[in-house]
Design a protein around this motif. Structure first.
Motif, PDB file in Angstrom:
ATOM      1  N   ASN A 209      -8.115   7.380   8.853  1.00 43.16           N
ATOM      2  CA  ASN A 209      -7.146   6.418   9.158  1.00 43.16           C
ATOM      3  C   ASN A 209      -7.677   5.032   8.590  1.00 43.16           C
ATOM      4  O   ASN A 209      -9.129   4.676   9.333  1.00 43.16           O
ATOM      5  CB  ASN A 209      -6.475   6.152  10.505  1.00 43.16           C
ATOM      6  CG  ASN A 209      -5.477   5.155  10.312  1.00 43.16           C
ATOM      7  OD1 ASN A 209      -4.524   4.872   9.535  1.00 43.16           O
ATOM      8  ND2 ASN A 209      -5.333   4.263  11.337  1.00 43.16           N
ATOM      9  N   PHE A 210      -7.360   4.357   7.474  1.00 42.52           N
ATOM     10  CA  PHE A 210      -7.925   3.159   6.972  1.00 42.52           C
ATOM     11  C   PHE A 210      -7.934   1.892   7.981  1.00 42.52           C
ATOM     12  O   PHE A 210      -9.200   1.372   7.978  1.00 42.52           O
ATOM     13  CB  PHE A 210      -7.015   2.657   6.074  1.00 42.52           C
ATOM     14  CG  PHE A 210      -7.470   1.533   5.204  1.00 42.52           C
ATOM     15  CD1 PHE A 210      -8.591   1.306   4.281  1.00 42.52           C
ATOM     16  CD2 PHE A 210      -6.986   0.179   5.577  1.00 42.52           C
ATOM     17  CE1 PHE A 210      -8.893   0.349   3.486  1.00 42.52           C
ATOM     18  CE2 PHE A 210      -7.157  -1.081   5.080  1.00 42.52           C
ATOM     19  CZ  PHE A 210      -8.165  -0.816   4.011  1.00 42.52           C
ATOM     20  N   TRP A 211      -7.108   1.779   8.804  1.00 43.00           N
ATOM     21  CA  TRP A 211      -7.034   0.667   9.571  1.00 43.00           C
ATOM     22  C   TRP A 211      -8.039   0.588  10.650  1.00 43.00           C
ATOM     23  O   TRP A 211      -8.985  -0.583  10.701  1.00 43.00           O
ATOM     24  CB  TRP A 211      -5.507   0.399  10.316  1.00 43.00           C
ATOM     25  CG  TRP A 211      -4.472   0.374   9.414  1.00 43.00           C
ATOM     26  CD1 TRP A 211      -3.719   1.261   9.023  1.00 43.00           C
ATOM     27  CD2 TRP A 211      -4.516  -0.726   8.111  1.00 43.00           C
ATOM     28  NE1 TRP A 211      -3.015   0.945   8.100  1.00 43.00           N
ATOM     29  CE2 TRP A 211      -3.347  -0.304   7.429  1.00 43.00           C
ATOM     30  CE3 TRP A 211      -5.152  -1.740   8.046  1.00 43.00           C
ATOM     31  CZ2 TRP A 211      -2.912  -1.177   6.474  1.00 43.00           C
ATOM     32  CZ3 TRP A 211      -4.556  -2.473   6.943  1.00 43.00           C
ATOM     33  CH2 TRP A 211      -3.522  -2.159   6.213  1.00 43.00           C
TER      34      TRP A 211
ATOM     35  N   SER B 211       0.814  -1.009  -0.038  1.00 42.56           N
ATOM     36  CA  SER B 211      -0.028   0.008  -0.047  1.00 42.56           C
ATOM     37  C   SER B 211       0.994   1.359   0.079  1.00 42.56           C
ATOM     38  O   SER B 211       1.942   1.295   0.428  1.00 42.56           O
ATOM     39  CB  SER B 211      -0.993  -0.023   1.323  1.00 42.56           C
ATOM     40  OG  SER B 211      -1.805  -1.057   1.476  1.00 42.56           O
ATOM     41  N   HIS B 212       0.261   2.305  -0.449  1.00 40.56           N
ATOM     42  CA  HIS B 212       1.122   3.596  -0.462  1.00 40.56           C
ATOM     43  C   HIS B 212       0.142   4.661  -0.137  1.00 40.56           C
ATOM     44  O   HIS B 212      -1.085   4.642  -0.260  1.00 40.56           O
ATOM     45  CB  HIS B 212       1.917   3.803  -1.649  1.00 40.56           C
ATOM     46  CG  HIS B 212       1.186   4.150  -2.931  1.00 40.56           C
ATOM     47  ND1 HIS B 212       1.059   3.175  -4.003  1.00 40.56           N
ATOM     48  CD2 HIS B 212       0.621   5.302  -3.104  1.00 40.56           C
ATOM     49  CE1 HIS B 212       0.396   3.748  -4.783  1.00 40.56           C
ATOM     50  NE2 HIS B 212       0.007   5.124  -4.572  1.00 40.56           N
ATOM     51  N   CYS B 213       0.477   5.766   0.340  1.00 42.98           N
ATOM     52  CA  CYS B 213      -0.222   7.117   0.807  1.00 42.98           C
ATOM     53  C   CYS B 213       0.816   8.225   0.669  1.00 42.98           C
ATOM     54  O   CYS B 213       1.681   8.225   1.239  1.00 42.98           O
ATOM     55  CB  CYS B 213      -0.810   6.852   1.896  1.00 42.98           C
ATOM     56  SG  CYS B 213      -2.002   8.394   2.421  1.00 42.98           S
ATOM     57  N   ARG B 214       0.193   9.272  -0.054  1.00 41.22           N
ATOM     58  CA  ARG B 214       0.962  10.512   0.020  1.00 41.22           C
ATOM     59  C   ARG B 214       0.015  11.575   0.216  1.00 41.22           C
ATOM     60  O   ARG B 214      -1.119  11.553  -0.524  1.00 41.22           O
ATOM     61  CB  ARG B 214       1.687  10.950  -1.212  1.00 41.22           C
ATOM     62  CG  ARG B 214       2.641   9.856  -1.479  1.00 41.22           C
ATOM     63  CD  ARG B 214       3.523  10.178  -2.843  1.00 41.22           C
ATOM     64  NE  ARG B 214       4.481   9.018  -3.295  1.00 41.22           N
ATOM     65  CZ  ARG B 214       4.519   8.051  -3.944  1.00 41.22           C
ATOM     66  NH1 ARG B 214       3.429   7.891  -4.555  1.00 41.22           N
ATOM     67  NH2 ARG B 214       5.508   7.021  -4.130  1.00 41.22           N
TER      68      ARG B 214
ATOM     69  N   THR C  93       2.249   3.213   5.811  1.00 38.95           N
ATOM     70  CA  THR C  93       0.833   3.089   5.901  1.00 38.95           C
ATOM     71  C   THR C  93       0.698   2.067   6.972  1.00 38.95           C
ATOM     72  O   THR C  93      -0.414   1.730   7.489  1.00 38.95           O
ATOM     73  CB  THR C  93       0.156   2.366   4.661  1.00 38.95           C
ATOM     74  OG1 THR C  93       0.839   1.436   3.964  1.00 38.95           O
ATOM     75  CG2 THR C  93       0.426   3.579   3.538  1.00 38.95           C
ATOM     76  N   ASN C  94       1.618   1.323   7.370  1.00 35.88           N
ATOM     77  CA  ASN C  94       1.684   0.292   8.543  1.00 35.88           C
ATOM     78  C   ASN C  94       1.127   0.989   9.757  1.00 35.88           C
ATOM     79  O   ASN C  94       0.735   0.507  10.905  1.00 35.88           O
ATOM     80  CB  ASN C  94       2.737  -0.646   8.708  1.00 35.88           C
ATOM     81  CG  ASN C  94       2.927  -1.520   7.548  1.00 35.88           C
ATOM     82  OD1 ASN C  94       1.771  -2.162   6.779  1.00 35.88           O
ATOM     83  ND2 ASN C  94       4.118  -1.970   6.960  1.00 35.88           N
ATOM     84  N   VAL C  95       1.707   2.123   9.979  1.00 35.61           N
ATOM     85  CA  VAL C  95       1.635   3.218  11.168  1.00 35.61           C
ATOM     86  C   VAL C  95       0.205   3.730  11.156  1.00 35.61           C
ATOM     87  O   VAL C  95      -0.525   3.882  11.847  1.00 35.61           O
ATOM     88  CB  VAL C  95       2.809   3.912  11.418  1.00 35.61           C
ATOM     89  CG1 VAL C  95       2.752   4.839  12.626  1.00 35.61           C
ATOM     90  CG2 VAL C  95       4.263   2.949  11.445  1.00 35.61           C
ATOM     91  N   PHE C  96       0.273   4.647   9.848  1.00 32.58           N
ATOM     92  CA  PHE C  96      -0.743   5.640   9.610  1.00 32.58           C
ATOM     93  C   PHE C  96      -1.175   5.720   8.311  1.00 32.58           C
ATOM     94  O   PHE C  96      -0.395   5.822   7.558  1.00 32.58           O
ATOM     95  CB  PHE C  96      -0.746   6.973  10.392  1.00 32.58           C
ATOM     96  CG  PHE C  96      -1.542   8.171  10.206  1.00 32.58           C
ATOM     97  CD1 PHE C  96      -2.876   7.696  10.864  1.00 32.58           C
ATOM     98  CD2 PHE C  96      -1.437   9.201   9.785  1.00 32.58           C
ATOM     99  CE1 PHE C  96      -3.962   8.753  10.807  1.00 32.58           C
ATOM    100  CE2 PHE C  96      -2.308  10.156   9.721  1.00 32.58           C
ATOM    101  CZ  PHE C  96      -3.514   9.865  10.475  1.00 32.58           C
TER     102      PHE C  96
END
Length: 293
Positions: free
Chosen positions: A151-153, A110-113, A131-134
């Motif tokens: 936040n996705f998680w 996954s990626h996020c910017r 993305t594993n953290v936020f």
């Protein structure tokens, strides 16, 4: 590039980068920047729309940046050409523009910017997230509000304190966790994914079947403004898109629109924009105006 992340109570920190340093996916055929711009200019596909004010419209290009109109779609300016694309955008209560790019990987990472512009979209700075953290997956705030993300998680909403996404994301509230296979709904109206029909839940728990969209291959989106419902999806021929308006629980008008990937955007002014591989349309007086093509 190493990413430094820390989490301290409800505050989160992330590493900043300039938009020129974003790693693009490797291309099989190497082309110059000028050639890439020419190719992108020919591509009129639009992913979505944003309307921060009554005369200002922002369109999300499929490749390289955004289109901006300050006269209701009569003319356009191509901005943010060094950004590959944006999935969402907002303008906060301080006039800062925020853009979000995200991807939830299945077989890949996954990626996020998040991107920030202090000059109305002309230049941008970017921030990359672990993305594993936020994992900011959606922009939660509305135009002219403090910048909020989901936040996705855990489906928690966080607010940015200040203008630097490297620091100080503060927890705001918990959203209900949604079922990914839930029916597509707007208020008490919903589309059943199994039969593609429109239903309504009456008071007292009774559910009525209203209609079947026979000219559509699938309905994957629904919006509602006052007593009018708008639905969209691919047309039966799979080469075009289908759009319909429903009033007083009857189909008011149906449209077959050239192009694919049709998306409905309902703005804060209750305007309806349609975006697809053929550009962008504005629904006005039951007519579709092709404002970008």
């Amino acid at each position: 590039m190493f990413i430094i992340c820390s989490c301290e109570r409800n505050n989160l920190s992330f590493k900043k980068f300039h938009h020129d340093t974003i790693n693009q996916k490797p291309q099989i055929k190497r082309i110059t920047w000028e050639q890439a711009l020419k190719e992108a200019e020919k591509d009129r596909a639009i992913y979505g729309a944003f309307e921060p004010s009554k005369n200002t419209i922002v369109l999300f290009r499929r490749f390289l940046g955004i289109e901006l109109s300050t006269n209701g779609g009569k003319s356009w300016e191509w901005l943010a050409k060094k950004l590959n694309r944006l999935d969402e955008i907002t303008i906060d209560n301080k006039g800062i523009w925020w853009g979000l790019v995200r991807w939830k990987g299945i077989h890949e990472a996954s990626h996020c910017r998040i991107f920030k512009s202090a000059d109305c979209g002309k230049t941008w700075d970017g921030y990359i997230f672990n993305t594993n953290v936020f994992f900011p997956y959606h922009i939660y705030s509305k135009p002219n509000q403090a910048f909020l993300v989901i936040n996705f998680w855990d489906k928690k909403v966080y607010s940015l304190l200040g203008n630097d996404p490297q620091h100080h994301w503060q927890y705001v509230k918990q959203l209900p966790k949604e079922d990914e296979m839930a029916d597509i709904s707007a208020d008490n109206y919903f589309i059943d994914r199994h039969d593609n029909k429109l239903y309504v839940k009456r008071k007292g728990g009774k559910t009525d079947t209203l209609m079947d969209f026979r000219k559509a291959y699938e309905i994957y989106q629904i919006q509602k403004i006052n007593d009018t419902i708008y639905v969209a999806g691919p047309a039966l021929n799979n080469a075009d898109s289908y759009f319909a308006t429903v009033a007083k629980e009857h189909i008011l008008k149906e449209y077959v629109i050239p192009g694919l990937d049709l998306n409905i955007t309902k703005t804060q002014f209750n305007h309806i924009f349609l975006t697809a591989t053929t550009g962008a349309y504005l629904l006005k007086n039951d007519k579709l105006i092709h404002i970008f093509k």
